[in-house]
Every structure is written in structure tokens, then in C-alpha cells.
Design a protein around this motif. Structure first.
Motif, PDB file in Angstrom:
ATOM      1  N   MET A 145       5.894  10.112   0.097  1.00  0.00           N
ATOM      2  CA  MET A 145       5.703   8.782  -0.242  1.00  0.00           C
ATOM      3  C   MET A 145       3.881   8.729   0.212  1.00  0.00           C
ATOM      4  SD  MET A 145       6.600   5.740   2.844  1.00  0.00           S
ATOM      5  CE  MET A 145       5.824   6.381   3.611  1.00  0.00           C
ATOM      6  N   ALA A 146       3.051   7.849  -0.315  1.00  0.00           N
ATOM      7  CA  ALA A 146       2.051   8.269  -0.786  1.00  0.00           C
ATOM      8  C   ALA A 146       1.261   6.515  -0.186  1.00  0.00           C
ATOM      9  CB  ALA A 146       0.996   8.034  -2.313  1.00  0.00           C
ATOM     10  N   VAL A 147       0.533   6.405   0.825  1.00  0.00           N
ATOM     11  CA  VAL A 147       0.170   5.830   1.725  1.00  0.00           C
ATOM     12  C   VAL A 147      -1.374   5.156   1.556  1.00  0.00           C
ATOM     13  CG1 VAL A 147      -0.836   4.593   3.566  1.00  0.00           C
ATOM     14  CG2 VAL A 147       1.811   5.412   3.503  1.00  0.00           C
ATOM     15  N   SER A 148      -2.384   3.867   1.150  1.00  0.00           N
ATOM     16  CA  SER A 148      -4.036   4.128   0.381  1.00  0.00           C
ATOM     17  C   SER A 148      -4.220   3.128  -0.136  1.00  0.00           C
ATOM     18  CB  SER A 148      -3.755   4.607  -1.082  1.00  0.00           C
ATOM     19  OG  SER A 148      -4.959   4.634  -2.178  1.00  0.00           O
ATOM     20  N   LYS A 149      -4.811   2.553   0.634  1.00  0.00           N
ATOM     21  CA  LYS A 149      -5.777   1.610   0.451  1.00  0.00           C
ATOM     22  C   LYS A 149      -6.165   0.945  -0.168  1.00  0.00           C
ATOM     23  CE  LYS A 149      -8.745   1.523   4.720  1.00  0.00           C
ATOM     24  NZ  LYS A 149      -9.948   1.711   5.345  1.00  0.00           N
ATOM     25  N   GLU A 150      -6.112   1.531  -2.106  1.00  0.00           N
ATOM     26  CA  GLU A 150      -6.524   1.888  -3.118  1.00  0.00           C
ATOM     27  C   GLU A 150      -5.217   1.987  -3.788  1.00  0.00           C
ATOM     28  OE1 GLU A 150      -8.726   0.005  -3.715  1.00  0.00           O
ATOM     29  OE2 GLU A 150     -10.295   0.160  -2.872  1.00  0.00           O
ATOM     30  N   ASN A 151      -5.115   1.292  -5.113  1.00  0.00           N
ATOM     31  CA  ASN A 151      -3.535   2.029  -6.284  1.00  0.00           C
ATOM     32  C   ASN A 151      -4.149   3.504  -7.226  1.00  0.00           C
ATOM     33  OD1 ASN A 151      -1.738   2.444  -8.407  1.00  0.00           O
ATOM     34  ND2 ASN A 151      -1.836   0.782  -8.429  1.00  0.00           N
TER      35      ASN A 151
ATOM     36  N   PRO B  35      -4.548  17.815  -1.246  1.00  0.00           N
ATOM     37  CA  PRO B  35      -5.914  17.848  -0.841  1.00  0.00           C
ATOM     38  C   PRO B  35      -6.460  17.458  -0.438  1.00  0.00           C
ATOM     39  CG  PRO B  35      -6.248  20.349  -1.663  1.00  0.00           C
ATOM     40  CD  PRO B  35      -4.822  19.735  -2.159  1.00  0.00           C
ATOM     41  N   ASP B  36      -7.095  16.963  -1.669  1.00  0.00           N
ATOM     42  CA  ASP B  36      -8.246  15.275  -1.468  1.00  0.00           C
ATOM     43  C   ASP B  36      -7.816  14.567  -2.039  1.00  0.00           C
ATOM     44  OD1 ASP B  36      -7.393  16.614  -4.277  1.00  0.00           O
ATOM     45  OD2 ASP B  36      -8.960  15.616  -5.653  1.00  0.00           O
ATOM     46  N   PHE B  37      -6.028  13.733  -1.068  1.00  0.00           N
ATOM     47  CA  PHE B  37      -6.729  12.664  -1.611  1.00  0.00           C
ATOM     48  C   PHE B  37      -6.966  12.016  -0.622  1.00  0.00           C
ATOM     49  CE2 PHE B  37      -3.360   9.265  -0.294  1.00  0.00           C
ATOM     50  CZ  PHE B  37      -3.376   8.476  -1.796  1.00  0.00           C
ATOM     51  N   ASN B  38      -7.035   9.957  -0.775  1.00  0.00           N
ATOM     52  CA  ASN B  38      -8.001  10.048   0.152  1.00  0.00           C
ATOM     53  C   ASN B  38      -7.064   9.055   0.720  1.00  0.00           C
ATOM     54  OD1 ASN B  38      -9.524   8.223   1.620  1.00  0.00           O
ATOM     55  ND2 ASN B  38     -10.817   7.432   0.220  1.00  0.00           N
ATOM     56  N   GLY B  39      -6.042   9.387   1.381  1.00  0.00           N
ATOM     57  CA  GLY B  39      -4.771   9.034   1.425  1.00  0.00           C
ATOM     58  C   GLY B  39      -3.346   9.422   2.440  1.00  0.00           C
ATOM     59  N   VAL B  40      -2.218   9.127   3.225  1.00  0.00           N
ATOM     60  CA  VAL B  40      -1.104  10.159   3.482  1.00  0.00           C
ATOM     61  C   VAL B  40      -0.178  10.285   2.838  1.00  0.00           C
ATOM     62  CG1 VAL B  40      -0.038  10.397   5.309  1.00  0.00           C
ATOM     63  CG2 VAL B  40      -2.653   8.434   6.017  1.00  0.00           C
ATOM     64  N   ILE B  41      -0.152  11.276   2.451  1.00  0.00           N
ATOM     65  CA  ILE B  41       1.441  11.652   1.564  1.00  0.00           C
ATOM     66  C   ILE B  41       2.489  12.309   2.544  1.00  0.00           C
ATOM     67  CG2 ILE B  41       2.020  12.749  -0.044  1.00  0.00           C
ATOM     68  CD1 ILE B  41      -0.396  13.229  -1.096  1.00  0.00           C
TER      69      ILE B  41
ATOM     70  N   LYS C 216       1.977  -1.977  13.465  1.00  0.00           N
ATOM     71  CA  LYS C 216       1.359  -3.302  12.616  1.00  0.00           C
ATOM     72  C   LYS C 216       0.554  -3.728  11.659  1.00  0.00           C
ATOM     73  CE  LYS C 216       4.238  -5.626  15.841  1.00  0.00           C
ATOM     74  NZ  LYS C 216       4.414  -4.808  15.939  1.00  0.00           N
ATOM     75  N   THR C 217      -0.778  -2.437  11.738  1.00  0.00           N
ATOM     76  CA  THR C 217      -1.685  -2.533  10.391  1.00  0.00           C
ATOM     77  C   THR C 217      -1.304  -1.193  10.004  1.00  0.00           C
ATOM     78  OG1 THR C 217      -3.036  -0.722  11.882  1.00  0.00           O
ATOM     79  CG2 THR C 217      -3.138  -3.879  12.292  1.00  0.00           C
ATOM     80  N   LEU C 218      -1.473  -0.964   8.457  1.00  0.00           N
ATOM     81  CA  LEU C 218      -2.023  -0.225   7.377  1.00  0.00           C
ATOM     82  C   LEU C 218      -2.230   1.265   7.604  1.00  0.00           C
ATOM     83  CD1 LEU C 218      -0.845   0.956   4.747  1.00  0.00           C
ATOM     84  CD2 LEU C 218      -3.892   0.874   4.225  1.00  0.00           C
ATOM     85  N   LYS C 219      -3.356   0.836   9.278  1.00  0.00           N
ATOM     86  CA  LYS C 219      -4.243   2.330  10.127  1.00  0.00           C
ATOM     87  C   LYS C 219      -3.373   2.947  10.820  1.00  0.00           C
ATOM     88  CE  LYS C 219      -8.195   3.591  12.136  1.00  0.00           C
ATOM     89  NZ  LYS C 219      -9.410   3.208  12.902  1.00  0.00           N
ATOM     90  N   GLU C 220      -2.879   2.544  11.837  1.00  0.00           N
ATOM     91  CA  GLU C 220      -1.474   3.059  12.478  1.00  0.00           C
ATOM     92  C   GLU C 220       0.269   2.925  12.086  1.00  0.00           C
ATOM     93  OE1 GLU C 220      -0.248  -1.305  14.737  1.00  0.00           O
ATOM     94  OE2 GLU C 220      -2.223  -1.020  16.196  1.00  0.00           O
ATOM     95  N   PHE C 221       0.117   2.594  11.136  1.00  0.00           N
ATOM     96  CA  PHE C 221       1.358   2.838  10.279  1.00  0.00           C
ATOM     97  C   PHE C 221       1.537   4.284   9.566  1.00  0.00           C
ATOM     98  CE2 PHE C 221       3.855   3.382   6.345  1.00  0.00           C
ATOM     99  CZ  PHE C 221       4.890   3.323   6.628  1.00  0.00           C
ATOM    100  N   ALA C 222      -0.693   4.898   8.541  1.00  0.00           N
ATOM    101  CA  ALA C 222      -0.779   6.000   8.430  1.00  0.00           C
ATOM    102  C   ALA C 222      -1.055   6.860   9.032  1.00  0.00           C
ATOM    103  CB  ALA C 222      -2.219   5.361   7.454  1.00  0.00           C
ATOM    104  N   PHE C 223      -1.400   6.534  10.576  1.00  0.00           N
ATOM    105  CA  PHE C 223      -1.876   7.259  11.551  1.00  0.00           C
ATOM    106  C   PHE C 223      -0.311   8.033  12.146  1.00  0.00           C
ATOM    107  CE2 PHE C 223      -2.039   8.580  16.156  1.00  0.00           C
ATOM    108  CZ  PHE C 223      -3.494   9.568  16.021  1.00  0.00           C
ATOM    109  N   ALA C 224       0.994   7.607  12.146  1.00  0.00           N
ATOM    110  CA  ALA C 224       2.022   7.518  12.508  1.00  0.00           C
ATOM    111  C   ALA C 224       2.504   8.880  11.751  1.00  0.00           C
ATOM    112  CB  ALA C 224       2.381   6.340  13.141  1.00  0.00           C
TER     113      ALA C 224
ATOM    114  N   ASN D  90       0.758  -1.507   0.155  1.00  0.00           N
ATOM    115  CA  ASN D  90      -0.294   0.190   0.096  1.00  0.00           C
ATOM    116  C   ASN D  90       0.518   1.025   0.098  1.00  0.00           C
ATOM    117  OD1 ASN D  90      -1.775  -2.388   1.684  1.00  0.00           O
ATOM    118  ND2 ASN D  90      -2.613  -0.717   0.289  1.00  0.00           N
ATOM    119  N   ILE D  91       2.214   1.147  -0.150  1.00  0.00           N
ATOM    120  CA  ILE D  91       3.091   2.165  -0.407  1.00  0.00           C
ATOM    121  C   ILE D  91       4.010   2.596  -2.131  1.00  0.00           C
ATOM    122  CG2 ILE D  91       5.375   3.159   1.026  1.00  0.00           C
ATOM    123  CD1 ILE D  91       4.909   1.209   3.081  1.00  0.00           C
TER     124      ILE D  91
END
Length: 305
Positions: free
Chosen positions: A277-283, A259-265, A228-236, A183-184
């Protein structure tokens, strides 16, 4: 006789800027890097050629041994003057490569486009240090300056935690292979960032809470590594962006451009350029393509495993 040296490129995931003051940084060596090929030459000179990833010759010159020994300062910094300065500092650390040679033919070959910012300078420094049998961290300190995390990446084929301990480099190789690496993604922002200028900006904006800022950075870095999870990684990662945004008094790259990206940059290294680096559930390839960004690499394509 032909000798080839190689160094890895780098990406700084956490600890940017603060690593200069002793904070712990998490960094990843890349699959991309640079070769240095050395052959015997003549005339007490170096015939130097530098090639980009596509075999394009982007720099060529002849450097006399006298220029390296003397290193007369120039008013305008050029590719040649920068290279002569590096070789001069190497000469001061170990003169044998000049004193015991007739000359050299040297070529460098990048395996990534040089505007990507993956370590054109650090890979060159580390290769020159290998060739001249000197310490690369000392060569960095005496020439470009900087924290040295990029030199550590050049020398290691695994993820690292890096910090300066009383100005000396401390490198720890670690395992980093969570399930969510799929997801990275890494996106090139189509512009090269000047590391020196960014470092100067950091020092100008550095506030009085440095010790606390370093402690906070180290906790966030630990949270990134222990996720341990994508959610924890993205939050950090998001927490890291906000933390550094406050220190630098700059908006995050997501606020500025996505600003409209669905994920973390996450900015990597110097803010405002090179890769993010973008972290996203979808490609997210289609999203970034729609914004005009065409260079998008997966974790597996970019990072040494």
C-alpha cells in the motif's frame, strides 16, 4: 440444480504476523473474490474445474468420494492433494455432503488473477464451508492453519478489526471512510509470496518481547484507525513498518525497493510479495511504472465500500 457461493478477497493493513499471537489486526475485504458453483453429478465423484479471472482453466481433475473419505497422504503436495485434504477435513466435520450425494460438478471462478495473493485459498475454504455447512474457521484450523483474518474478510463486506481471543476468532466490523482514501494506492509487486514460509520465518525470528510487541501493535493499529489527516495516517503506517522490521529483522520494502519514494509504503500480509500500500499526496502511478510495476489500483478500485 446449480448453487453458487461467493467469498471476498482480503488485504491485511496492520497486525501482520503478530495477529497469529493475539494482536489486533485491521483488514479490508476486497471487491475481488471467488465463486464456487455446485451442480449435481454422478459416479460418486466430483468433476472439479478451476478458472482464473480471464476464464483460463488452470486446474481440472476428478476426485472420487473414496479419495475424500480415505485421504491417503502423498509425498508431493499438489493442487489435487491440497484440495482432497480440504474436502476430507470438511467431511470429518459434516459427512452429509458425501453420504447423501451421488456426485458433483464443481467449478471455481476467481475475479482476480490468482497470483495476486488476495485470498485464493481463503475464499476457496470459505466457499467450501458454506457449501458443506460447516464452520470456516474450524476448517482453516484443521487444514491450512493461520490466524483466520482472511476468513473473516471472506465473510464480511466491511472493514474489520480481527484478533484471536484464547485461540477463537473475534471479529468487529467498523466504518473506515476517511477523506484521504483518495491518497491510498495498492501496487502488485509481480511476485506471489508463500504465506506458509513467511509464517515459519516469523516464528523463527519471534523474540522474547511478544507481549510488549502485541501492545505496541495494538496502539499503532488504533492510531491508524483514528487518524484524522493524511499526515497522521502516514505516520502511523510508517511506525508500524519500523516496528515489524525490528521484530522480523528485515528491511522494510521501502528501504529495499523504493528508497526515493515521496510517501509511505506499507507491506501487506506476508512481507516481500503480493501487494503493498502506498500513501502519497500525488498519484504515484508514473513513479511505480518507471520501476516496472504496472498493476496499480486506487482504494476505490480495490476495497469494498
Amino acid at each position: 440444480m446449480k448453487t453458487t457461493f461467493y467469498s471476498n478477497g482480503k488485504l491485511l493493513i496492520t497486525g501482520e504476523y503478530l495477529v497469529l499471537d493475539g494482536a489486533k489486526a485491521f483488514a479490508l475485504p476486497t471487491k475481488f473474490g471467488q465463486n464456487l458453483i455446485v451442480e449435481n453429478g454422478s459416479n460418486k465423484e466430483i468433476q472439479w474445474k478451476s478458472y482464473d479471472f480471464d476464464q483460463h482453466l488452470w486446474f481440472e481433475d476428478i476426485i472420487s468420494f473414496f479419495e475424500i473419505i480415505d485421504n491417503t497422504p502423498t509425498q508431493i503436495e499438489t493442487v489435487k492433494s491440497t484440495l482432497v485434504n480440504i474436502l476430507h477435513e470438511a467431511f470429518l466435520l459434516n459427512s452429509d455432503f458425501i453420504n447423501n450425494a451421488e456426485g458433483y460438478k464443481i467449478s471455481t471462478q476467481l475475479t482476480f488473477p490468482k497470483n495476486w495473493g488476495l485470498g485464493t485459498s481463503s475464499t476457496l475454504l470459505n466457499n467450501i464451508a458454506q457449501w458443506t455447512k460447516i464452520d470456516a474457521f474450524t476448517l482453516l484450523k484443521n487444514s491450512f492453519g493461520g490466524s483466520g483474518y482472511d476468513i473473516a474478510c471472506a465473510q464480511n463486506n466491511m472493514p474489520i478489526i480481527y484478533h484471536l481471543e484464547q485461540t477463537l476468532p473475534a471479529v468487529e466490523t467498523i466504518q473506515f471512510s476517511p477523506d484521504f482514501t483518495k491518497n491510498i494506492y495498492f501496487i502488485y509487486l509481480n511476485k506471489k509470496q508463500n504465506s506458509k514460509a513467511a509464517i515459519n520465518a516469523y516464528y523463527n525470528n519471534k523474540n522474547q518481547n511478544l507481549a510488549q510487541n502485541i501492545l505496541d501493535n495494538n496502539k499503532i493499529t488504533e492510531a491508524v484507525l483514528n487518524a484524522k489527516t493524511l499526515k497522521e495516517f502516514a505516520f502511523a503506517l510508517e511506525k508500524h513498518e519500523v516496528h515489524l522490521s525490528n521484530i522480523l529483522e528485515l528491511e522494510t520494502i521501502k528501504e529495499i525497493a523504493f528508497p526515493d519514494f515521496n510517501g509511505v509504503i506499507k507491506s501487506l500480509g506476508a512481507w516481500g510479495g503480493d501487494f503493498v500500500m502506498a500513501v502519497s499526496k500525488e498519484n504515484p502511478t508514473a513513479y511505480f511504472n518507471s520501476k516496472g510495476y504496472e498493476t496499480i489500483l486506487t482504494y476505490n478500485e480495490m476495497i469494498l465500500q
